[in-house]
Design a protein around this motif. Sequence first.
Motif, mmCIF file in Angstrom:
data_model
loop_
_atom_site.group_PDB
_atom_site.id
_atom_site.type_symbol
_atom_site.label_atom_id
_atom_site.label_comp_id
_atom_site.label_asym_id
_atom_site.label_seq_id
_atom_site.Cartn_x
_atom_site.Cartn_y
_atom_site.Cartn_z
ATOM 1 N N LEU A 240 0.834 -1.196 0.000
ATOM 2 C CA LEU A 240 0.000 0.000 0.000
ATOM 3 C C LEU A 240 0.869 1.247 0.000
ATOM 4 O O LEU A 240 1.930 1.274 0.625
ATOM 5 N N TYR A 241 0.397 2.291 -0.679
ATOM 6 C CA TYR A 241 1.109 3.563 -0.743
ATOM 7 C C TYR A 241 0.128 4.699 -0.470
ATOM 8 O O TYR A 241 -1.078 4.571 -0.698
ATOM 9 N N VAL A 242 0.662 5.819 0.004
ATOM 10 C CA VAL A 242 -0.168 6.983 0.308
ATOM 11 C C VAL A 242 0.422 8.224 -0.355
ATOM 12 O O VAL A 242 1.644 8.366 -0.477
ATOM 13 N N LEU A 243 -0.441 9.119 -0.802
ATOM 14 C CA LEU A 243 -0.017 10.366 -1.443
ATOM 15 C C LEU A 243 0.631 11.287 -0.407
ATOM 16 O O LEU A 243 0.064 11.545 0.650
ATOM 17 N N ASP A 244 1.827 11.767 -0.715
ATOM 18 C CA ASP A 244 2.544 12.652 0.211
ATOM 19 C C ASP A 244 2.994 13.903 -0.546
ATOM 20 O O ASP A 244 3.895 13.845 -1.392
ATOM 21 N N TYR A 245 2.354 15.040 -0.243
ATOM 22 C CA TYR A 245 2.665 16.279 -0.954
ATOM 23 C C TYR A 245 4.016 16.862 -0.549
ATOM 24 O O TYR A 245 4.653 17.570 -1.339
ATOM 25 N N GLN A 246 4.465 16.574 0.674
ATOM 26 C CA GLN A 246 5.770 17.099 1.106
ATOM 27 C C GLN A 246 6.909 16.437 0.342
ATOM 28 O O GLN A 246 7.837 17.095 -0.122
ATOM 29 N N GLN A 247 6.821 15.115 0.196
ATOM 30 C CA GLN A 247 7.875 14.394 -0.532
ATOM 31 C C GLN A 247 7.595 14.338 -2.034
ATOM 32 O O GLN A 247 8.409 13.817 -2.791
ATOM 33 N N LYS A 248 6.409 14.846 -2.434
ATOM 34 C CA LYS A 248 6.005 14.838 -3.838
ATOM 35 C C LYS A 248 6.126 13.449 -4.444
ATOM 36 O O LYS A 248 6.739 13.230 -5.496
ATOM 37 N N SER A 249 5.522 12.501 -3.733
ATOM 38 C CA SER A 249 5.611 11.106 -4.155
ATOM 39 C C SER A 249 4.520 10.301 -3.464
ATOM 40 O O SER A 249 3.845 10.785 -2.551
ATOM 41 N N TYR A 250 4.312 9.081 -3.942
ATOM 42 C CA TYR A 250 3.513 8.101 -3.207
ATOM 43 C C TYR A 250 4.499 7.268 -2.391
ATOM 44 O O TYR A 250 5.407 6.649 -2.952
ATOM 45 N N ILE A 251 4.329 7.303 -1.082
ATOM 46 C CA ILE A 251 5.260 6.616 -0.182
ATOM 47 C C ILE A 251 4.559 5.431 0.471
ATOM 48 O O ILE A 251 3.324 5.383 0.541
ATOM 49 N N PRO A 252 5.313 4.435 0.957
ATOM 50 C CA PRO A 252 4.696 3.271 1.604
ATOM 51 C C PRO A 252 3.790 3.689 2.765
ATOM 52 O O PRO A 252 4.146 4.555 3.568
ATOM 53 N N LEU A 253 2.611 3.087 2.800
ATOM 54 C CA LEU A 253 1.652 3.361 3.876
ATOM 55 C C LEU A 253 1.986 2.458 5.061
ATOM 56 O O LEU A 253 1.681 1.257 5.054
ATOM 57 N N THR A 254 2.617 3.011 6.065
ATOM 58 C CA THR A 254 3.014 2.249 7.255
ATOM 59 C C THR A 254 1.908 2.291 8.312
ATOM 60 O O THR A 254 0.943 3.061 8.209
ATOM 61 N N ASP A 255 2.065 1.472 9.341
ATOM 62 C CA ASP A 255 1.094 1.452 10.442
ATOM 63 C C ASP A 255 1.035 2.809 11.139
ATOM 64 O O ASP A 255 -0.043 3.268 11.539
ATOM 65 N N SER A 256 2.197 3.454 11.303
ATOM 66 C CA SER A 256 2.218 4.747 11.992
ATOM 67 C C SER A 256 1.499 5.824 11.170
ATOM 68 O O SER A 256 0.765 6.654 11.714
ATOM 69 N N ILE A 257 1.699 5.807 9.837
ATOM 70 C CA ILE A 257 0.989 6.764 8.973
ATOM 71 C C ILE A 257 -0.514 6.482 9.022
ATOM 72 O O ILE A 257 -1.332 7.401 9.105
ATOM 73 N N TYR A 258 -0.866 5.207 8.975
ATOM 74 C CA TYR A 258 -2.276 4.811 9.032
ATOM 75 C C TYR A 258 -2.937 5.331 10.310
ATOM 76 O O TYR A 258 -4.032 5.904 10.278
ATOM 77 N N LYS A 259 -2.235 5.156 11.442
ATOM 78 C CA LYS A 259 -2.781 5.607 12.721
ATOM 79 C C LYS A 259 -2.895 7.137 12.769
ATOM 80 O O LYS A 259 -3.842 7.681 13.339
ATOM 81 N N SER A 260 -1.931 7.836 12.163
ATOM 82 C CA SER A 260 -1.989 9.302 12.153
ATOM 83 C C SER A 260 -3.158 9.799 11.308
ATOM 84 O O SER A 260 -3.756 10.840 11.602
ATOM 85 N N ILE A 261 -3.507 9.049 10.241
ATOM 86 C CA ILE A 261 -4.664 9.406 9.417
ATOM 87 C C ILE A 261 -5.948 9.237 10.224
ATOM 88 O O ILE A 261 -6.824 10.101 10.223
ATOM 89 N N LEU A 262 -6.058 8.098 10.927
ATOM 90 C CA LEU A 262 -7.255 7.847 11.733
ATOM 91 C C LEU A 262 -7.396 8.863 12.862
ATOM 92 O O LEU A 262 -8.513 9.239 13.241
ATOM 93 N N ALA A 263 -6.262 9.325 13.385
ATOM 94 C CA ALA A 263 -6.290 10.283 14.493
ATOM 95 C C ALA A 263 -6.518 11.707 14.014
ATOM 96 O O ALA A 263 -6.663 12.625 14.826
ATOM 97 N N GLY A 264 -6.529 11.885 12.692
ATOM 98 C CA GLY A 264 -6.752 13.225 12.148
ATOM 99 C C GLY A 264 -5.525 14.112 12.202
ATOM 100 O O GLY A 264 -5.631 15.334 12.077
ATOM 101 N N GLU A 265 -4.356 13.489 12.385
ATOM 102 C CA GLU A 265 -3.123 14.259 12.514
ATOM 103 C C GLU A 265 -2.453 14.539 11.176
ATOM 104 O O GLU A 265 -1.590 15.410 11.081
ATOM 105 N N ARG A 266 -2.856 13.807 10.155
ATOM 106 C CA ARG A 266 -2.221 13.956 8.843
ATOM 107 C C ARG A 266 -3.176 14.686 7.903
ATOM 108 O O ARG A 266 -4.328 14.307 7.743
ATOM 109 N N LYS A 267 -2.699 15.743 7.295
ATOM 110 C CA LYS A 267 -3.530 16.523 6.380
ATOM 111 C C LYS A 267 -3.767 15.745 5.093
ATOM 112 O O LYS A 267 -2.837 15.259 4.464
ATOM 113 N N LEU A 268 -5.022 15.626 4.725
ATOM 114 C CA LEU A 268 -5.371 14.845 3.539
ATOM 115 C C LEU A 268 -5.804 15.764 2.400
ATOM 116 O O LEU A 268 -6.371 16.808 2.627
#
Length: 623
Positions: free
Chosen positions: A595-623
Amino acid sequence: MVLSLGWLSALAAGVFSAHVLQKLCFPYFWRDLLFLLKVVGYGVKLEMFKLTSSVCTVLDRFIQQAQRIPNKPFVVYDGSVHTYRDIDTRSNRLARVFLERVNLKKGDCVALLMSNEPDFLCVWFGLAKVGCSVAFLNTNIKARSLLHCLSCCGATTLIVGSDLVDGLNGILTSLLEDNVQVWAMGSQSDHAQVHTLLDKMDAASDQPVPAELRACTSLKAPTLYIFTSGTTGLPKAAVITHLQSLKAAAGFWAFGATEDDVMYIPLPLYHSAASLIGIGGTIELGATCVLKKKFSASQFWNDCRKHDVTVFQYIGELCRYLCNQPKTEVDKVHKVRMGVGNGLRQDVWREFQNRFGNIKMCEVYGSTEGNLCFMNHVGKIGTVGRSNFIYRLLFKYDLVKYDMLKDEPVKDQYGFCQRVEKGETGLLLSKVGALSPFFGYAGSKQLTEKKLMRNVFAKGDAYFNTGDLMAEDQEGFICFRDRVGDTFRWKGENVATTEVTEALGLVDFIQEVNVYGVEIPGHEGRAGMAAMILRPGFTFNGKKLFEHVTRDLPAYACPLFIRLQEVMEMTSTFKQQKFQLVQSGFNPSTISDPLYVLDYQQKSYIPLTDSIYKSILAGERKL
């Protein structure tokens, strides 16, 4: 005497009992009756236009208001106040330029590509005054889609805002080759092929052009084309007739707004909500609107306080953004009494009212091109509208059983659809008839036919397929459940999976792709996700994919998540299987595929890790 008292007592007891029975069994009876009488009365007025063959259009109503209340503020924009007279005279000047310099004539179709600003209205009204139909273009669309939009509505003239001219750089040659003349709302242009309007306006008269140019004899005559995303990939030009625009203009009035209200319009004018309901509704009442170029959560309440706003337009996402703002001591210090819009989730609805006060939220359900509208005039949380036996007599709609796995309606042994029981979820269909016509899409009878379902309950009948799964409870309240097929909603926009699929198919390392939407807790709608198979001998390149989607797709349509698969699941009818993919979501701990997730800072699709997944659910990551 005793007998008379006995009769009076019995009558009083009967009236009281009937009142109690009505309150218990039919609690919304009087509110429903008064609302329906209001709406039906307006409908009768529209029917009278047919008898007299003389239609009082939204533009005619605006001109009436400009004569009645010329000095009243019509539009407040970026600190400047524009009265009804200001907009009327400026649109007169533009109408003169359109006739004398642009050489437009009655019946022409003109495409309008502009951001929210008062001149959007001046151009719109100026074109309508010379008898032109106007195609509102989404300012997010890219080169290929823009050319398609012009082609399908038959526009040979494009008027573009000065801030959007540079976006035409890649297609200007193609426009000229297609004999499309381009005019910019500016005084000078860096492009020799782009003509300018503002300098021509200075010499133009502000006297009205002949009224016969705008005269209309049929409610069914097209006045606008508003583009919607659908399952076809490219935007579809929904035909907006005078009948539809007049119905939409009555929305604020139907909910109880008056000429003393101040409307707040932060939604894009190229959408029907802002233009037809917002601007049209303001004109119908003779009210004032505060127009924003773009919605700003941080500025919203300060704007409302500054301009004494009483009614605002919203989509569900907008209210969630407001709830996510830091709390202040003045959250309830404002004059806002009503919100009109759609897509408001129950939890956000409750939080919004608890935090900002008892603001009546009036949900409206209906697609731009659709022939059915629900209005939640009661304000019951979590419902998009209300129905009853009288409404059903006037507007024939049904909820039919739908098989999510097969992605099609359930049929009986005779090949007809099956109605659901009260409380059950079903596909919403609306019968096409004299009271609820479907005008379809410009430039494609095939697309128009595709939105219709025929032989639904009987041979020869025709229903508009909304593509929405709904439920109606025992009290007649309508609840939205989900979208079916190949369209989902994200950030207030419809995302056509076919358009995204076609864009991704141009990437060299992708062999096959299946686009769908996944739910993210705390967010409205569904975020885009693409399951894909890589071409043999190629590897996944996140940076290349990022560059491609951000260049060719609007921001809201860029897939947020990527899922790499070995085999693409198909249905028994050889359609891509979306249901299981949607159900499995984007959790890296339960999905074995990369799985990969869109990352505007790195201007790439980066691997979707458990920590990124949890930050999305917590509303900490801007979508």
